[in-house]
Design a protein around this motif. Structure first.
Motif, PDB file in Angstrom:
ATOM      1  N   LEU A   1     -22.730 -20.001  -1.104  1.00 36.46           N
ATOM      2  CA  LEU A   1     -23.897 -19.929  -0.225  1.00 36.46           C
ATOM      3  C   LEU A   1     -25.101 -19.370  -0.996  1.00 36.46           C
ATOM      4  CD1 LEU A   1     -24.495 -20.323   2.906  1.00 36.46           C
ATOM      5  CD2 LEU A   1     -24.516 -17.825   2.959  1.00 36.46           C
ATOM      6  N   LEU A   2     -26.229 -20.024  -0.865  1.00 37.20           N
ATOM      7  CA  LEU A   2     -27.427 -19.600  -1.603  1.00 37.20           C
ATOM      8  C   LEU A   2     -27.737 -18.126  -1.343  1.00 37.20           C
ATOM      9  CD1 LEU A   2     -29.860 -20.342  -3.396  1.00 37.20           C
ATOM     10  CD2 LEU A   2     -31.087 -20.961  -1.297  1.00 37.20           C
ATOM     11  N   ALA A   3     -27.709 -17.736  -0.057  1.00 34.38           N
ATOM     12  CA  ALA A   3     -28.059 -16.356   0.296  1.00 34.38           C
ATOM     13  C   ALA A   3     -27.117 -15.353  -0.363  1.00 34.38           C
ATOM     14  CB  ALA A   3     -28.025 -16.191   1.813  1.00 34.38           C
ATOM     15  N   HIS A   4     -25.858 -15.736  -0.615  1.00 30.69           N
ATOM     16  CA  HIS A   4     -24.917 -14.841  -1.281  1.00 30.69           C
ATOM     17  C   HIS A   4     -25.172 -14.793  -2.787  1.00 30.69           C
ATOM     18  CE1 HIS A   4     -21.606 -15.025   2.102  1.00 30.69           C
ATOM     19  NE2 HIS A   4     -22.756 -14.509   2.508  1.00 30.69           N
ATOM     20  N   VAL A   5     -25.434 -15.974  -3.348  1.00 27.21           N
ATOM     21  CA  VAL A   5     -25.668 -16.027  -4.797  1.00 27.21           C
ATOM     22  C   VAL A   5     -26.924 -15.231  -5.159  1.00 27.21           C
ATOM     23  CG1 VAL A   5     -26.079 -17.550  -6.776  1.00 27.21           C
ATOM     24  CG2 VAL A   5     -24.445 -18.221  -5.008  1.00 27.21           C
ATOM     25  N   VAL A   6     -27.894 -15.273  -4.246  1.00 27.12           N
ATOM     26  CA  VAL A   6     -29.123 -14.491  -4.461  1.00 27.12           C
ATOM     27  C   VAL A   6     -28.792 -13.003  -4.572  1.00 27.12           C
ATOM     28  CG1 VAL A   6     -31.235 -13.713  -3.286  1.00 27.12           C
ATOM     29  CG2 VAL A   6     -30.707 -16.160  -3.439  1.00 27.12           C
ATOM     30  N   LEU A   7     -27.851 -12.538  -3.752  1.00 36.68           N
ATOM     31  CA  LEU A   7     -27.453 -11.129  -3.809  1.00 36.68           C
ATOM     32  C   LEU A   7     -26.813 -10.791  -5.155  1.00 36.68           C
ATOM     33  CD1 LEU A   7     -25.937 -10.488  -0.267  1.00 36.68           C
ATOM     34  CD2 LEU A   7     -28.052  -9.535  -1.192  1.00 36.68           C
ATOM     35  N   TRP A   8     -25.946 -11.712  -5.627  1.00 35.57           N
ATOM     36  CA  TRP A   8     -25.303 -11.490  -6.935  1.00 35.57           C
ATOM     37  C   TRP A   8     -26.365 -11.409  -8.033  1.00 35.57           C
ATOM     38  CZ3 TRP A   8     -20.379 -10.135  -7.634  1.00 35.57           C
ATOM     39  CH2 TRP A   8     -19.453 -10.413  -6.617  1.00 35.57           C
ATOM     40  N   GLN A   9     -27.368 -12.267  -7.896  1.00 38.59           N
ATOM     41  CA  GLN A   9     -28.427 -12.283  -8.904  1.00 38.59           C
ATOM     42  C   GLN A   9     -29.230 -10.983  -8.860  1.00 38.59           C
ATOM     43  OE1 GLN A   9     -31.298 -15.398  -8.416  1.00 38.59           O
ATOM     44  NE2 GLN A   9     -31.706 -15.534 -10.603  1.00 38.59           N
ATOM     45  N   LYS A  10     -29.507 -10.551  -7.634  1.00 36.24           N
ATOM     46  CA  LYS A  10     -30.322  -9.342  -7.460  1.00 36.24           C
ATOM     47  C   LYS A  10     -29.606  -8.106  -8.006  1.00 36.24           C
ATOM     48  CE  LYS A  10     -32.216  -6.534  -3.734  1.00 36.24           C
ATOM     49  NZ  LYS A  10     -32.037  -6.307  -2.301  1.00 36.24           N
ATOM     50  N   PHE A  11     -28.309  -8.012  -7.707  1.00 39.23           N
ATOM     51  CA  PHE A  11     -27.599  -6.796  -8.083  1.00 39.23           C
ATOM     52  C   PHE A  11     -26.999  -6.850  -9.481  1.00 39.23           C
ATOM     53  CE2 PHE A  11     -27.637  -6.290  -3.459  1.00 39.23           C
ATOM     54  CZ  PHE A  11     -28.078  -4.977  -3.369  1.00 39.23           C
ATOM     55  N   PHE A  12     -26.556  -8.022  -9.933  1.00 35.84           N
ATOM     56  CA  PHE A  12     -25.863  -8.105 -11.221  1.00 35.84           C
ATOM     57  C   PHE A  12     -26.525  -9.077 -12.196  1.00 35.84           C
ATOM     58  CE2 PHE A  12     -22.689  -6.869  -8.083  1.00 35.84           C
ATOM     59  CZ  PHE A  12     -22.179  -5.719  -8.660  1.00 35.84           C
ATOM     60  N   GLY A  13     -27.558  -9.762 -11.739  1.00 38.73           N
ATOM     61  CA  GLY A  13     -28.253 -10.693 -12.622  1.00 38.73           C
ATOM     62  C   GLY A  13     -27.457 -11.934 -12.975  1.00 38.73           C
ATOM     63  N   ILE A  14     -26.399 -12.224 -12.207  1.00 42.22           N
ATOM     64  CA  ILE A  14     -25.643 -13.442 -12.510  1.00 42.22           C
ATOM     65  C   ILE A  14     -25.860 -14.473 -11.400  1.00 42.22           C
ATOM     66  CG2 ILE A  14     -23.834 -12.486 -13.987  1.00 42.22           C
ATOM     67  CD1 ILE A  14     -22.130 -12.216 -11.406  1.00 42.22           C
ATOM     68  N   THR A  15     -25.670 -15.738 -11.760  1.00 39.20           N
ATOM     69  CA  THR A  15     -25.935 -16.785 -10.774  1.00 39.20           C
ATOM     70  C   THR A  15     -25.055 -18.001 -11.052  1.00 39.20           C
ATOM     71  OG1 THR A  15     -27.650 -18.174  -9.812  1.00 39.20           O
ATOM     72  CG2 THR A  15     -27.868 -17.683 -12.143  1.00 39.20           C
ATOM     73  N   TRP A  16     -24.856 -18.809 -10.058  1.00 40.44           N
ATOM     74  CA  TRP A  16     -24.089 -20.055 -10.256  1.00 40.44           C
ATOM     75  C   TRP A  16     -24.511 -21.089  -9.222  1.00 40.44           C
ATOM     76  CZ3 TRP A  16     -21.489 -15.357  -9.177  1.00 40.44           C
ATOM     77  CH2 TRP A  16     -21.101 -15.184  -7.845  1.00 40.44           C
ATOM     78  N   ALA A  17     -23.861 -22.240  -9.258  1.00 42.88           N
ATOM     79  CA  ALA A  17     -24.263 -23.346  -8.390  1.00 42.88           C
ATOM     80  C   ALA A  17     -24.207 -22.942  -6.916  1.00 42.88           C
ATOM     81  CB  ALA A  17     -23.339 -24.539  -8.625  1.00 42.88           C
TER      82      ALA A  17
END
Lengths: 219, 445
Positions: free
Chosen positions: A91-107
């Motif tokens: 889910l985009l909204a979840h991946v955004v959280l991963w990016q915000k907190f850990f700087g990682i991202t995926w499809a």
């Protein structure tokens, strides 16, 4: 509200994820040592190729005899599990959280698709509930725990859906969504939901016994 | 729950072993025993099975008991676990003597341990294993149907299932040797021949009441030119009802005696007659109880042995068996060992008119006699016959004149089903047909 939100996505998320990860590791180590101590006459027959064969075969919809016999249940089960895992992970909204907190991202999934998949999970939960209440085979062995688990699994999806569509109070709903999602994760290692990882091992064992010792198919 | 309360409480059967066993129990003894077995003899397997079962009920249709009782869920595999093991686990062993009586009746008489449900559970949960743990507890509590307990007593005191005395065993062999010599004058049943290639072993009921099978096997061995022997001491009986009562100690003693008998005779391998549960005990359970991964002496089941003889040209068909036949796949050698194709090759070689029953091979329905159920005796005959209506329907649908059942327990069970449902079918062991239709080069004119 903001403080509560910060708390649930901060410390509470660490606790929820922590219990989930540590719980699974603990459970696996505990079960493995118990199996070595008490079930060696089963453990000794484990075979990697037959384990993988069994897991693979049972992962194909309508392949195993029993999947063919129960088409509605097969569709619901596969749809449910695929969406149940894919939606939270992609889910985009979840991946955004991963990016915000850990700087990682995926499809990510398109929001529209994720929305339909969420509905599919909820619909499958309704199907399981109706089946549990009406199909004697399931109803006879159902206890209150099975209902609690079903509600627990459905709630992050219901609240997520309501939050996304901003039905009722968004802020309240999103907090409820996060809390129920974390509760779900934290309870996986200690309830029937542990079939998520233990089920692979019981399947592997059945596959090994049937493949290596009994020389027959286990499906 | 709905208006009907399904469950074992509605169908209790009077059995003196269960009645007297339960009468001797105290709640303290029950709790202590259950906790001892759960802590000492079970581990990750039982824990995982109990924890991850999602109560979906998909196993129900695997079970002939469920299929024969118009959707009564208390006969489904998971329904049986609900009525036995889950309660013991939930209450940590604090259950009543009445509960143990009912649990024993479920575990001993309403489950044949055929493991068909393992193939139907998405997690591969082994309900037969759970039922065996329940039986183990009932055994330690002394609550066991009288008839099967009697066979376990026989095993313990005579090392055979049927109270056959040492001299009676030898006598039975000599009698059958005599019978066979009418037809095959040079035939001997070699006793105690050290260094023979094959030790032929049978189950206790063969000398007791299916003696002709020994004669037929002797003719096969003789005419195929086998170097074989039978023991004159204990260890000749490969059967094992202790395995089914939950008496694991006697099970291990029996298997040890059997293997050591073969080792004493220095044979290359054991060939065993058409018995399913005996195969399970040497291949699956007894060997493991003795901490052997596989049997320490090679063991070949009759089905595989016939197939070998046919392949090697040592067994030849003299005349085809013309009647239409169907084949019942016994769980312990098919689901337990995968001999279904070999069995079919032998059947097809002798029987040109072979009809498959459906389902077949490893998906065949159980006979409802195995797992010790038929050995629980007359009080439970109706339980297994009524509990296997689906088998009668399956047999009837083939329209075959003869049903081949290469297993003793299946044979007994199918006999009762054929009579009970008036199917008018003939029932045969595979050796019956082989004996009738094989080439016998040494036969007198």
């Amino acid at each position: 509200m903001v403080e509560i939100y910060n708390f649930v996505v901060g410390p509470l998320a660490w606790v929820g994820w922590g219990i989930f990860v540590v719980g699974i590791i603990y459970k696996l180590i505990y079960m493995y040592s118990l199996a070595r101590a008490k079930d060696y006459s089963s453990l000794d027959y484990m075979s990697l190729p037959f384990s993988l064969r069994s897991i693979f075969v049972w992962s194909i919809p309508f392949y195993a005899t029993n999947w063919k016999r129960n088409p509605a249940m097969t569709v619901a089960t596969f749809l449910f599990h695929i969406c149940l895992i894919a939606v939270p992970v992609f889910l985009l909204a979840h991946v955004v959280l991963w990016q915000k907190f850990f700087g990682i991202t995926w499809a990510t999934l398109p929001d529209q698709a994720a929305d339909y998949m969420t509905l599919a999970v909820i619909a499958a939960c309704v199907f399981f509930g109706v089946r549990r209440a009406t199909d004697l085979r399931a109803r006879y062995v159902t206890s209150y725990k099975d209902w609690l688990i079903l509600i627990l699994v459905a709630s992050p999806f219901v609240t997520g859906f309501l939050a996304y569509h901003q039905i009722f109070n968004y802020k309240f709903m999103i907090i409820l969504h996060i809390v129920s999602g974390l509760a779900w994760l934290a309870l996986i290692p200690f309830t029937r939901l542990s079939h998520m990882f233990l089920g692979l091992f019981t399947r592997a064992y059945a596959g090994s016994e049937f493949g290596k010792v009994r020389h027959v198919k286990d499906w | 729950m709905g208006a009907v309360e399904y469950g074992i409480q509605n169908r209790k059967v009077d059995d003196i072993g269960l009645i007297q066993g339960a009468a001797r129990l105290t709640p303290e003894r029950i709790q202590k025993t259950i906790q001892k077995v759960l802590a000492g003899e079970t581990g990750a397997k039982l824990k995982a099975y109990s924890e991850i079962c999602v109560r979906c009920g998909l196993c129900a249709e695997a079970c002939h008991f469920y299929m024969s009782h118009d959707g009564d869920p208390s006969y489904s595999p998971v329904g049986k676990v609900k009525q036995t093991m889950w309660v013991m686990l939930d209450k940590k062993g604090k259950v009543s003597p009445e509960f143990i009586y009912q649990a024993a009746q479920v575990a001993y008489t309403e489950c044949n341990l055929c493991k068909r449900c393992v193939q139907y559970c998405p997690f591969g949960i082994d309900t037969a294993y759970i039922m065996l743990v329940v039986r183990r507890i009932c055994h330690l509590l002394g609550v066991i149907p009288q008839y099967i307990q009697d066979t376990a007593h026989s095993h313990a005191s005579t090392m055979n299932q049927m109270w056959v005395k040492d001299d009676e065993w030898i006598d039975a062999l000599q009698w059958q040797e005599d019978e066979a010599r009418d037809e095959i004058p040079n035939l001997r049943i070699p006793l105690e021949k050290e260094g023979a290639e094959i030790m032929y072993s049978v189950i206790g009921p063969e000398p007791k009441f299916r003696t002709q099978l020994i004669m037929q096997a002797a003719v096969l061995m003789n005419e195929a030119g086998m170097d074989w022997t039978m023991p004159a001491t204990t260890g000749w009986d490969n059967s094992d009802m202790a395995m089914y009562t939950g008496d694991n100690e006697i099970m291990a003693r029996l298997k040890r005696d059997h293997f050591e008998c073969a080792q004493r005779l220095k044979v290359k391998r054991i060939v065993m007659g058409e018995c399913g549960h005996a195969f399970r005990s040497i291949y699956d359970m007894g060997n493991r109880a003795l901490a052997w991964r596989m049997h320490p002496v090679p063991v070949v089941h009759a089905l595989e042995f016939y197939w070998e003889l046919l392949r090697d040209g040592k067994l030849k068909v003299a005349k085809p068996f013309e009647k239409t036949v169907t084949l019942h796949d016994p769980c312990n050698v098919i689901r337990g060992r995968g001999l279904h194709e070999k069995a079919r090759e032998v059947v097809r070689a002798f029987c040109p008119n072979f009809i498959e029953m459906i389902p077949n091979r490893e998906h065949n329905y159980c006979c409802s006699a195995g797992g010790g159920v038929i050995n629980c005796g007359p009080p439970f005959k109706n339980v297994r016959v009524q509990g296997n209506r689906v088998k009668a329907e399956q047999l009837k649908a083939t329209g075959a004149e003869v049903c081949i059942s290469p297993c003793h327990n299946c044979h007994g069970g199918l006999e009762d089903i054929i009579h009970g449902y008036k199917l008018g079918m003939e029932l045969k062991f595979l050796i019956d047909i082989i004996y009738e239709c094989m080439e016998k080069p040494n036969a007198a004119e």
